[in-house]
Design a protein around this motif. Sequence first.
Motif, short mmCIF file in Angstrom:
data_model
loop_
_atom_site.label_atom_id
_atom_site.label_comp_id
_atom_site.label_asym_id
_atom_site.label_seq_id
_atom_site.Cartn_x
_atom_site.Cartn_y
_atom_site.Cartn_z
N HIS A 294 -14.45 -0.60 25.51
CA HIS A 294 -15.43 0.32 24.94
C HIS A 294 -15.09 1.76 25.31
O HIS A 294 -15.27 2.68 24.50
N LEU A 297 -12.52 3.01 23.00
CA LEU A 297 -13.11 3.27 21.69
C LEU A 297 -13.80 4.62 21.67
O LEU A 297 -13.69 5.39 20.70
N ILE A 314 -20.70 4.66 17.00
CA ILE A 314 -20.29 3.34 17.51
C ILE A 314 -21.50 2.41 17.43
O ILE A 314 -22.56 2.70 17.99
N THR A 322 -18.05 -1.34 17.18
CA THR A 322 -17.28 -0.93 16.01
C THR A 322 -17.71 0.45 15.54
O THR A 322 -18.86 0.86 15.74
N ARG A 336 -12.40 -1.19 16.32
CA ARG A 336 -13.31 -2.05 17.07
C ARG A 336 -12.76 -2.35 18.46
O ARG A 336 -11.56 -2.22 18.71
N ALA A 337 -13.68 -2.76 19.33
CA ALA A 337 -13.34 -3.25 20.67
C ALA A 337 -14.20 -4.47 20.95
O ALA A 337 -15.42 -4.43 20.75
#
Length: 350
Positions: A294, A297, A314, A322, A336-337
């Motif tokens: 995260h 991201l 996010i 995402t 995404r993560a």
Amino acid sequence: MPTPLDPAPQTDKGAASPGRTSPDGLVAEPDDYALGRSRGGLTTKIHLAVGASSHVLATVVTAGQRADAPVFAEVMARIRVPRIGGGYPSTRPAHVLADRAYSSRKTREYLRRRQIPHTIPQKRDQVGHRRRRGSAGGRPPGFGREKCKARHKVEGRIGLLEQARGVGTRYEKLAVRFEATFQLTLVRQALWHLNRDPGALQWLHYSWPTMPELFGINHLTLSTTDLDRLVAYYTELLGAVLAFERAATPFDPRIAVIDVGGDDHLMIVETATAPTADLDPLGKAGWGLRVGTHAQLCEVREQILGAGWPVGPIETLPTQWTMTARDPDGRPVDVRAHRPRTSSPSPTTG
């Protein structure tokens, strides 16, 4: 010296004849000429492995009195099914069906060792012996009655072979010549079948799948009017790596291939005009990238915002975080993560 009318005696009733060795070290002809005495007199036995499409996969010729089970491993060892696209031939069938003659512990252990599913009915004496031993006899092997009915294809293939007089009645002195006779019979029958029905080529195909193995998507292709700008977006902001670039030629456009991780690549083709098709017909991101955590991201999002390109917030989903960005051509890119499996509080983004 053995002759076709007087086969050489065998000390071991179930053992294979060693054969006479040619000068190059290969077995040219068995000592017993693959002739043996049985109830029908001097006979020869043909052992076949037949596929689900009635195609003969392997053959072995032995003397007529030889049992079936001791030759089972030799027949299986001769199966060689070529693969489409090259590579080592396939040697392990998806399933083996056999009659009671092959119901032996050695045969079943051989199939289990090679992890080949099989359906072989037990002999009556084997069933009785196991029951007399009680719990010490162990569980009976699995048996599918309906699946075993497909074994008729072997008997039908043997009957088709015996329609040839040279196979049904052996006239050759040497076993190698007799084996060549029924190999030619197989070829002749296949050509006859194709001549009657040219569209029946599937009759010659093998009985288990030979499709090539897929390893995933090799690359995705994007088109753009400014190759340098789009490559800089994916490499400098999203962390991709430029793997290959080719200048334009009179016949081919300029292209670049970037590595987006995980053995996946993105091919970008430079065109003179922008694509006329809708870049996002479903109203969602057309394709996506994945980062590790995260925090990464969030870092990617800050870099995209700092460069002045549009990117959404996010969002937290049940299994991942995402966000959707837009590349310089307006194409949606989903980044995404994956969330950890442990039930921990989700981080929030301000």
